[in-house]
Design a protein around this motif. Structure first.
Motif, PDB file in Angstrom:
ATOM      1  N   HIS A  13       0.967  -1.522  -0.303  1.00 20.43           N
ATOM      2  CA  HIS A  13      -0.580   0.125   0.216  1.00 20.43           C
ATOM      3  C   HIS A  13       0.736   1.556  -0.223  1.00 20.43           C
ATOM      4  O   HIS A  13      -0.004   1.721  -0.513  1.00 20.43           O
ATOM      5  CB  HIS A  13      -1.097  -0.174   1.611  1.00 20.43           C
ATOM      6  CG  HIS A  13      -2.126  -0.936   0.854  1.00 20.43           C
ATOM      7  ND1 HIS A  13      -3.188  -0.937  -0.375  1.00 20.43           N
ATOM      8  CD2 HIS A  13      -2.668  -2.320   1.795  1.00 20.43           C
ATOM      9  CE1 HIS A  13      -3.841  -1.765  -0.134  1.00 20.43           C
ATOM     10  NE2 HIS A  13      -3.217  -2.610   1.171  1.00 20.43           N
ATOM     11  N   GLY A  25      -5.468   2.993  -0.023  1.00 16.96           N
ATOM     12  CA  GLY A  25      -5.672   1.532   0.737  1.00 16.96           C
ATOM     13  C   GLY A  25      -4.379   2.202   1.500  1.00 16.96           C
ATOM     14  O   GLY A  25      -4.037   1.404   2.416  1.00 16.96           O
ATOM     15  N   ALA A  28      -6.249   1.254   5.105  1.00 18.80           N
ATOM     16  CA  ALA A  28      -6.317  -0.427   5.242  1.00 18.80           C
ATOM     17  C   ALA A  28      -4.842  -1.174   5.749  1.00 18.80           C
ATOM     18  O   ALA A  28      -4.866  -2.110   6.609  1.00 18.80           O
ATOM     19  CB  ALA A  28      -6.875  -1.420   3.829  1.00 18.80           C
ATOM     20  N   ARG A  31      -4.933   0.279   9.445  1.00 18.59           N
ATOM     21  CA  ARG A  31      -5.859  -1.080  10.634  1.00 18.59           C
ATOM     22  C   ARG A  31      -5.189  -2.027  10.061  1.00 18.59           C
ATOM     23  O   ARG A  31      -5.041  -3.092  11.229  1.00 18.59           O
ATOM     24  CB  ARG A  31      -7.257  -1.200   9.612  1.00 18.59           C
ATOM     25  CG  ARG A  31      -7.901  -0.088   9.858  1.00 18.59           C
ATOM     26  CD  ARG A  31      -9.244  -0.462   9.287  1.00 18.59           C
ATOM     27  NE  ARG A  31     -10.396  -1.374  10.055  1.00 18.59           N
ATOM     28  CZ  ARG A  31     -10.722  -1.571  11.233  1.00 18.59           C
ATOM     29  NH1 ARG A  31     -10.971  -0.482  12.202  1.00 18.59           N
ATOM     30  NH2 ARG A  31     -11.606  -2.699  11.393  1.00 18.59           N
TER      31      ARG A  31
END
Length: 216
Positions: A13, A25, A28, A31
């Protein structure tokens, strides 16, 4: 050693954002890395707990790590992970600091989350330590009920060292309830299981229990 896939994905990413101009991205990636941090904090906390059991010296980082893991899991919506981390936070209060009252909310919440997510192992651990809490307060009937339910789950999981450990606790309860024959039988079964599982630590607990309870 293989790197965690979430770290690999975060790297991808990053490259997509920096070189490809697409930062969609990155959330994401963050996370995923929060999940890595949660797992790492939980693992480190458990290592510190094992050190405490070996040398009986408190390391305050242990509780910090478990609470950090629980917070990350909660933010991620990972109820199973949160339940496991809360169990260990409760165990820190109960085992390391001897504060049963402080342990109860975390242990009860851990049991609720583990039950909701079908995490039988954490359920068995939470029930065991809630049984210990009941034993401390003198509620032997509740202590026995919780330990027996924990033991049933551990049989279901094939967790033989855990079964043996619970049987030691049930033997103590049986002796306190003047069921000495039951206590002796429980320790005999625990010995067989611990030997099968090569659980030397549990065998030492059984030897200590026999001496304490004056059982053969």
């Amino acid at each position: 050693m293989t790197r965690d896939i979430r770290i690999e994905q975060a790297g991808l990413h990053y490259e997509t954002a920096v070189f490809g101009g697409d930062g969609s991205g990155l959330t994401a990636a963050e996370r995923g890395l929060d999940g890595v941090e949660a797992d790492l904090a939980l693992a480190r906390g458990r290592v510190l707990h094992a050190r405490f059991l070996a040398d009986r010296v408190e390391d305050p980082r242990e509780l910090e790590l478990f609470e950090r893991a629980a917070a990350f899991y909660r933010e991620l919506g990972d109820a199973r992970g949160e339940g496991e981390a809360l169990f260990w936070a409760g165990t820190f209060h109960q085992v390391v600091r001897g504060d049963a009252a402080a342990a109860l909310p975390a242990l009860e919440r851990a049991l609720a989350l583990a039950t909701r997510t079908g995490d039988l192992l954490t359920m068995s651990y939470a029930l065991r330590h809630l049984g210990i809490a009941a034993h401390i307060t003198g509620d032997l009937a509740v202590a026995r009920e919780r330990l027996e339910e924990s033991t049933r789950l551990r049989w279901e999981l094939g967790f033989l060292p855990g079964v043996a450990a619970n049987l030691v606790g049930l033997a103590h309860l049986a002796a306190q309830q003047d069921r000495r024959e039951d206590a002796a039988a429980l320790l005999a079964e625990a010995t067989e299981l611990a030997e099968t599982a090569e659980a030397a630590g549990i065998l030492r607990q059984i030897t200590e229990a026999r001496k304490e309870l004056a059982l053969p």
